[in-house]
Design a protein around this motif. Structure first.
Motif, short mmCIF file in Angstrom:
data_model
loop_
_atom_site.label_atom_id
_atom_site.label_comp_id
_atom_site.label_asym_id
_atom_site.label_seq_id
_atom_site.Cartn_x
_atom_site.Cartn_y
_atom_site.Cartn_z
N MET A 71 39.32 34.99 32.43
CA MET A 71 39.40 35.90 31.28
C MET A 71 39.53 37.33 31.80
N PRO A 72 40.44 38.13 31.28
CA PRO A 72 40.64 39.48 31.83
C PRO A 72 39.47 40.42 31.58
N ILE A 73 39.11 41.18 32.61
CA ILE A 73 38.10 42.23 32.49
C ILE A 73 38.61 43.48 33.21
N HIS A 74 37.99 44.61 32.91
CA HIS A 74 38.17 45.82 33.71
C HIS A 74 36.98 45.93 34.64
N PHE A 75 37.24 46.05 35.93
CA PHE A 75 36.19 46.15 36.94
C PHE A 75 35.93 47.62 37.25
N GLU A 76 34.71 48.07 37.00
CA GLU A 76 34.34 49.46 37.22
C GLU A 76 33.93 49.70 38.67
N GLU A 77 33.98 50.94 39.09
CA GLU A 77 33.33 51.33 40.33
C GLU A 77 31.82 51.33 40.07
N ARG A 78 31.02 51.00 41.09
CA ARG A 78 29.58 50.97 40.90
C ARG A 78 29.09 52.33 40.40
#
Length: 276
Positions: A240-247
Motif C-alpha cells: 500500500m503506498p505511503i510517504h516515508f518521512e525523514e526521522r
C-alpha cells in the motif's frame, strides 16, 4: 500484489472510509478490530510523546500500543511509563511498555512486542518505527486494506505507485535503498517492491504460523525474513503506498554488523538456515 492508483482508490471506495486531516475514518465494525501497534524504541524521547498522541487520536477504540524499549540512556523507557499511566487511566492496558535490559537488535524487539500482542489476544499487529518516519495516520489505511484484501500482511510501501520518500533523503540513501530491494528480490524472488519496509500490519494467524521463536535475524533483515516466511506459507502480501518521512529527531542506528547481516540473510534464507 499492490494497491496503488485506481486500484487503491477502489479499495477506499469499497471500505467507505472518509479521509480526514488526522487520518482515515473506518466504518464500523472494521474500526472496532483489536489492533496492537508495536514500536521498538532506543533513544526516542524526542519523538515518543508526539507519536503516542497521534496514535491514540486515530479513533480506533480497540487499539493497543506496545512500546519495546531497549534500556534507552536518554530516558525513553521512563517517558513511556509516564505516558502509559496517562493513557491507561480510563482504558487499562491500552498502552503496554516492555523494558529490555539488553540491546539485541530491532528484530528481537519487534518479536518481543508481537508476542506480547498475541498473548493479549490482539487480532492484527502493526509494526512501525518510533522516529516518526512512519505516519501513524496510515494505520487505519493499513487496517482497512488488510481487511478488504484478506491478505496475510500489508506493507506500507515507498516504491509502489503513489508511494514516496522524503526530499531530505540524499541520492546515496535512495540508491542504497533501491539496491537493497533489488538484491533481496533477485535472491529470494519475493516480487515485493519494498521488501525492506518496516511499516506493516499482520494477521494474527499468520504470525502464529510463522513461529516467531524460529526467526533468526536480529537487525533490519528481520523484515526480509518475515516476508520470506510469509510467502513460503502461501499467504498473500499486499503493498500500500505511503510517504516515508525523514526521522523527526535523533540519528540512525544502523551499524556495520546490521548491514553485514542484511547482506548475508537473503543467501542464508535461500540456501540454508539464516544466521544467528
Amino acid at each position: 500484489m499492490t494497491f496503488s492508483g485506481d486500484r487503491y482508490s477502489l479499495v477506499i471506495d469499497y471500505l467507505g472510509g472518509v479521509v480526514k486531516e488526522n487520518g482515515w475514518s473506518l466504518p464500523s465494525p472494521w474500526r472496532d478490530a483489536h489492533v496492537a501497534v508495536v514500536v521498538p524504541t532506543y533513544n526516542e524521547a524526542g519523538n515518543l510523546g508526539e507519536l503516542t498522541e497521534r496514535i491514540f487520536a486515530l479513533g480506533l477504540p480497540n487499539l493497543r500500543l506496545v512500546i519495546v524499549d531497549d534500556d534507552s540512556p536518554d530516558g525513553t523507557g521512563a517517558l513511556a511509563d509516564d505516558l502509559a499511566k496517562r493513557f491507561n487511566g480510563d482504558h487499562p492496558d491500552r498502552m503496554v511498555v516492555l523494558h529490555r535490559t539488553v540491546k539485541e537488535g530491532i528484530g528481537r524487539a519487534h518479536i518481543a512486542g508481537m508476542q506480547e500482542a498475541l498473548g493479549r489476544g490482539d487480532t492484527y499487529v502493526v509494526q512501525m518505527d518510533g522516529d516518526l518516519s512512519h505516519r501513524p495516520e496510515y494505520i487505519p489505511h493499513l487496517l482497512g486494506t488488510i481487511l478488504a484484501a484478506e491478505a496475510g500482511v500489508v506493507i506500507g510501501s515507498r516504491y509502489v505507485v503513489g508511494g514516496s520518500l522524503s526530499t531530505d533523503w540524499g541520492w546515496h540513501r535512495r540508491l542504497l535503498s533501491r539496491f537493497a530491494g533489488l538484491y533481496v528480490n533477485t535472491i529470494l524472488n519475493l516480487s515485493i517492491r519494498d521488501p525492506t519496509g518496516g511499516f506493516k500490519i499482520w494477521q494474527r494467524d499468520v504470525l502464529l504460523g510463522i513461529d516467531l521463536d524460529a526467526i533468526r535475524s536480529d537487525g533490519y533483515s528481520f523484515q526480509v525474513e518475515m516476508n520470506h516466511r510469509c510467502k513460503r506459507l502461501g499467504h498473500s502480501i499486499v503493498e500500500m503506498p505511503i510517504h516515508f518521512e525523514e526521522r523527526n529527531t535523533g540519528s540512525s542506528k544502523i551499524s556495520f554488523a546490521v548491514q553485514l547481516e542484511s547482506m548475508i540473510t537473503p543467501f542464508a534464507l535461500r540456501f540454508g538456515r539464516p544466521p544467528h
